[in-house]
Design a protein around this motif. Sequence first.
Motif, PDB file in Angstrom:
ATOM      1  N   GLY A   1       6.740  10.649  -2.990  1.00  0.00           N
ATOM      2  CA  GLY A   1       5.418  11.074  -3.446  1.00  0.00           C
ATOM      3  C   GLY A   1       5.241  11.139  -4.951  1.00  0.00           C
ATOM      4  O   GLY A   1       4.147  11.438  -5.434  1.00  0.00           O
ATOM      5  N   ARG A   2       6.272  10.864  -5.727  1.00  0.00           N
ATOM      6  CA  ARG A   2       6.128  10.901  -7.181  1.00  0.00           C
ATOM      7  C   ARG A   2       5.384   9.670  -7.682  1.00  0.00           C
ATOM      8  O   ARG A   2       5.509   8.593  -7.104  1.00  0.00           O
ATOM      9  CB  ARG A   2       7.500  10.975  -7.861  1.00  0.00           C
ATOM     10  N   ILE A   3       4.623   9.840  -8.749  1.00  0.00           N
ATOM     11  CA  ILE A   3       3.888   8.728  -9.354  1.00  0.00           C
ATOM     12  C   ILE A   3       4.606   8.289 -10.620  1.00  0.00           C
ATOM     13  O   ILE A   3       4.852   9.105 -11.510  1.00  0.00           O
ATOM     14  CB  ILE A   3       2.428   9.117  -9.673  1.00  0.00           C
TER      15      ILE A   3
ATOM     16  N   ALA B   1       0.820  -1.222   0.000  1.00  0.00           N
ATOM     17  CA  ALA B   1       0.000   0.000   0.000  1.00  0.00           C
ATOM     18  C   ALA B   1       0.845   1.260   0.000  1.00  0.00           C
ATOM     19  O   ALA B   1       0.425   2.310  -0.498  1.00  0.00           O
ATOM     20  CB  ALA B   1      -0.947  -0.008   1.195  1.00  0.00           C
ATOM     21  N   ALA B   2       2.046   1.152   0.535  1.00  0.00           N
ATOM     22  CA  ALA B   2       2.890   2.343   0.627  1.00  0.00           C
ATOM     23  C   ALA B   2       3.488   2.752  -0.718  1.00  0.00           C
ATOM     24  O   ALA B   2       3.894   3.893  -0.894  1.00  0.00           O
ATOM     25  CB  ALA B   2       4.015   2.100   1.640  1.00  0.00           C
ATOM     26  N   ILE B   3       3.557   1.786  -1.655  1.00  0.00           N
ATOM     27  CA  ILE B   3       4.254   2.108  -2.914  1.00  0.00           C
ATOM     28  C   ILE B   3       3.363   2.022  -4.147  1.00  0.00           C
ATOM     29  O   ILE B   3       3.809   2.327  -5.243  1.00  0.00           O
ATOM     30  CB  ILE B   3       5.480   1.191  -3.106  1.00  0.00           C
ATOM     31  N   PHE B   4       2.110   1.581  -3.982  1.00  0.00           N
ATOM     32  CA  PHE B   4       1.223   1.513  -5.146  1.00  0.00           C
ATOM     33  C   PHE B   4      -0.034   2.334  -4.902  1.00  0.00           C
ATOM     34  O   PHE B   4      -0.502   2.464  -3.774  1.00  0.00           O
ATOM     35  CB  PHE B   4       0.844   0.059  -5.450  1.00  0.00           C
TER      36      PHE B   4
ATOM     37  N   LYS C   1       0.429   2.036 -11.755  1.00  0.00           N
ATOM     38  CA  LYS C   1       1.026   3.241 -11.210  1.00  0.00           C
ATOM     39  C   LYS C   1       1.769   2.891  -9.926  1.00  0.00           C
ATOM     40  O   LYS C   1       1.233   2.223  -9.048  1.00  0.00           O
ATOM     41  CB  LYS C   1      -0.040   4.299 -10.921  1.00  0.00           C
ATOM     42  N   ASN C   2       2.990   3.389  -9.825  1.00  0.00           N
ATOM     43  CA  ASN C   2       3.819   3.157  -8.645  1.00  0.00           C
ATOM     44  C   ASN C   2       4.054   4.493  -7.940  1.00  0.00           C
ATOM     45  O   ASN C   2       4.407   5.477  -8.573  1.00  0.00           O
ATOM     46  CB  ASN C   2       5.133   2.512  -9.076  1.00  0.00           C
TER      47      ASN C   2
END
Length: 416
Positions: A44-46, A8-11, A38-39
Amino acid sequence: SEILNSLAAIFTKDSLNLFKGQLIKIANNETYYSGKCKNKTLDGRILDVLVHWAVVPGYEKDYSRILVSLIDITSHEKAQRSLIESEENFRQLAENIDQVFWLTDWKNKKQLYVSPAFEKVFELSTESAYNNRMNWTSVIHSEDKSRVEEIFKMSGLEKCFVQADYRIITKSGKLKWIDDRSYPIFDENGELDRFVSIAEDITIRKDNEEKVKSLLEEKEILLREVHHRIKNNMATIESLLRLHTRNTKNTEVISGLNDAVNRIKSMRILYDKLLGSDNFSDISILGYLSPLIDEVISVFPNKNIIKINKQIEDFEINAKLVFPLGIIINELITNIMKYAFKDTVDNEITIIASKKNDKAWIAIQDNGIGISEEINLKTTNSFGLRLVEMLVRQINGSIELIHENGTKFILEFDLQ
């Protein structure tokens, strides 16, 4: 649930839902998955990510070993989106402008793209253009066809930009004017690869140009008629004044009438030059001054004992300046002819006219007895010299009186 919570922290939320669906598929004995998601980075960048899931061989029964690979495809996806957006912008532009846009593969001699405006302008289907890239030449006016074909043939041989205006006759019988431009595109080896062409219906513009041309021709005819009438009226006035000189023996009256005749003559000569010119705004200084000088001198009885030396360059002067200039020259030469010469030999008048940068420079000199040094152009009682000073100011010029081996006047004024 443990896997999803740990990711959940990275996707992103959408990606987690996608993974959840894939986990269910894996639980249903699917052993491989590949897709985009999307990662979310720790800062905070997508990112756009290409994901591959695969059960490690040998662990298909309990799925205890799953290999996951993530590939950052953000730049690729951004480029793809830019390309799609660019293609969409081009499509909207090409399909909504009145100009015909086409792209030709020069090497393979075929059309790659023809915009919808082709059907409106040429009244031919875009399909026919794809089937035969030269189909558009079939509607070119017979009088223009060989010329146009030669121009565009040259563009291929010379590998250069070409432009042509020509007429077409459409299937509906309309005659249209077309402005056609073709630009070469070269490959990385410098070889001609494609041609980009833009064709535009300029019929309205051509019609307007013809109307303007017709109006200008009418205006020129009217101007010539006006100048002709003015010239004739001036000639009539000249003749009447000459008749008056024959009916009087008063020398002062005769002198005044002759001065008036010469002033009118300077203007009549201008109209004579305007009538013979294709340009009503500019006049040749040589073509105007030379005959004017001859005409002014011709009325004086001492004309045969005076040598006239004309050194006049040929340059153009605005017709608005010619009226006052003609009267100035008339007054100065008249003054010389009346008062400068007492002897009967070696009398000479020199008139020099030249162009210096954007200024006209005119000198009138005699070798006579010389004008009195007390004469001041601004305060003199002489009507002729006062008129000269006034007209010089009117043309924003300057005049200098020099007492040297006779009398010399130097006139300067802007040609602009």
